[in-house]
Design an enzyme around this catalytic site. Structure first.
Site, PDB file in Angstrom:
ATOM      1  N   ASN A  65     -29.576 -63.819 -37.660  1.00 17.19           N
ATOM      2  CA  ASN A  65     -29.846 -64.017 -39.082  1.00 17.19           C
ATOM      3  C   ASN A  65     -28.624 -64.318 -39.932  1.00 17.19           C
ATOM      4  OD1 ASN A  65     -32.566 -63.656 -38.640  1.00 17.19           O
ATOM      5  ND2 ASN A  65     -32.458 -61.457 -38.976  1.00 17.19           N
ATOM      6  N   CYS A  66     -27.462 -64.312 -39.339  1.00 14.59           N
ATOM      7  CA  CYS A  66     -26.217 -64.585 -40.055  1.00 14.59           C
ATOM      8  C   CYS A  66     -26.143 -66.074 -40.421  1.00 14.59           C
ATOM      9  CB  CYS A  66     -25.043 -64.190 -39.159  1.00 14.59           C
ATOM     10  SG  CYS A  66     -23.435 -64.731 -39.734  1.00 14.59           S
TER      11      CYS A  66
END
Length: 124
Positions: A9-10
């Site tokens: 999710n970065c």
């Protein structure tokens, strides 16, 4: 084969994955949180790259650590902290098969991957 280490999710990871896909490069994705980390592997990365580089000291997880823990951080304590909080590892980390690239820079990755390819013996 390349291996990309990080968490999905970065935003920087998303940019790195998109860039690798656009280059047509195959890679395996290793999710720190889901797939875990081995202490020996992490110790090797810290010895190679330096704990100061591997630990993301800009992130909220680092800032939430007590000040005395941050001030006393060493390579050994960093390994233990990162095993407990893998989200604190700077990302992405790309294993080229020859070396490790920490953080995403399209220019640096392109240069390093071109060198990696040229280091392989030509097939005649």
């Amino acid at each position: 084969m390349l291996t990309l280490y990080g968490i999905p999710n970065c935003d920087t990871m998303k940019k790195a994955r998109k860039w690798l896909d656009e280059q047509g490069l195959e890679y395996a994705f290793h999710n720190y949180r889901k797939d875990g980390l081995e202490k020996g592997w992490l110790t090797d990365r810290i010895n190679e790259l330096g704990w100061e580089q591997v630990v993301n000291r800009r992130g909220t997880t680092w800032r939430k650590l007590p000040e005395d823990v941050r001030n006393a951080m060493t390579a050994e304590t960093a390994v233990n902290a990162l095993l407990e909080q893998p989200g604190m590892i700077k990302r992405p980390l790309l294993d080229t098969g020859k070396n490790y690239l920490l953080g995403f820079s399209a220019d640096k990755w392109a240069e390093a991957l071109t060198q990696t390819k040229s280091d392989k013996p030509a097939v005649s």
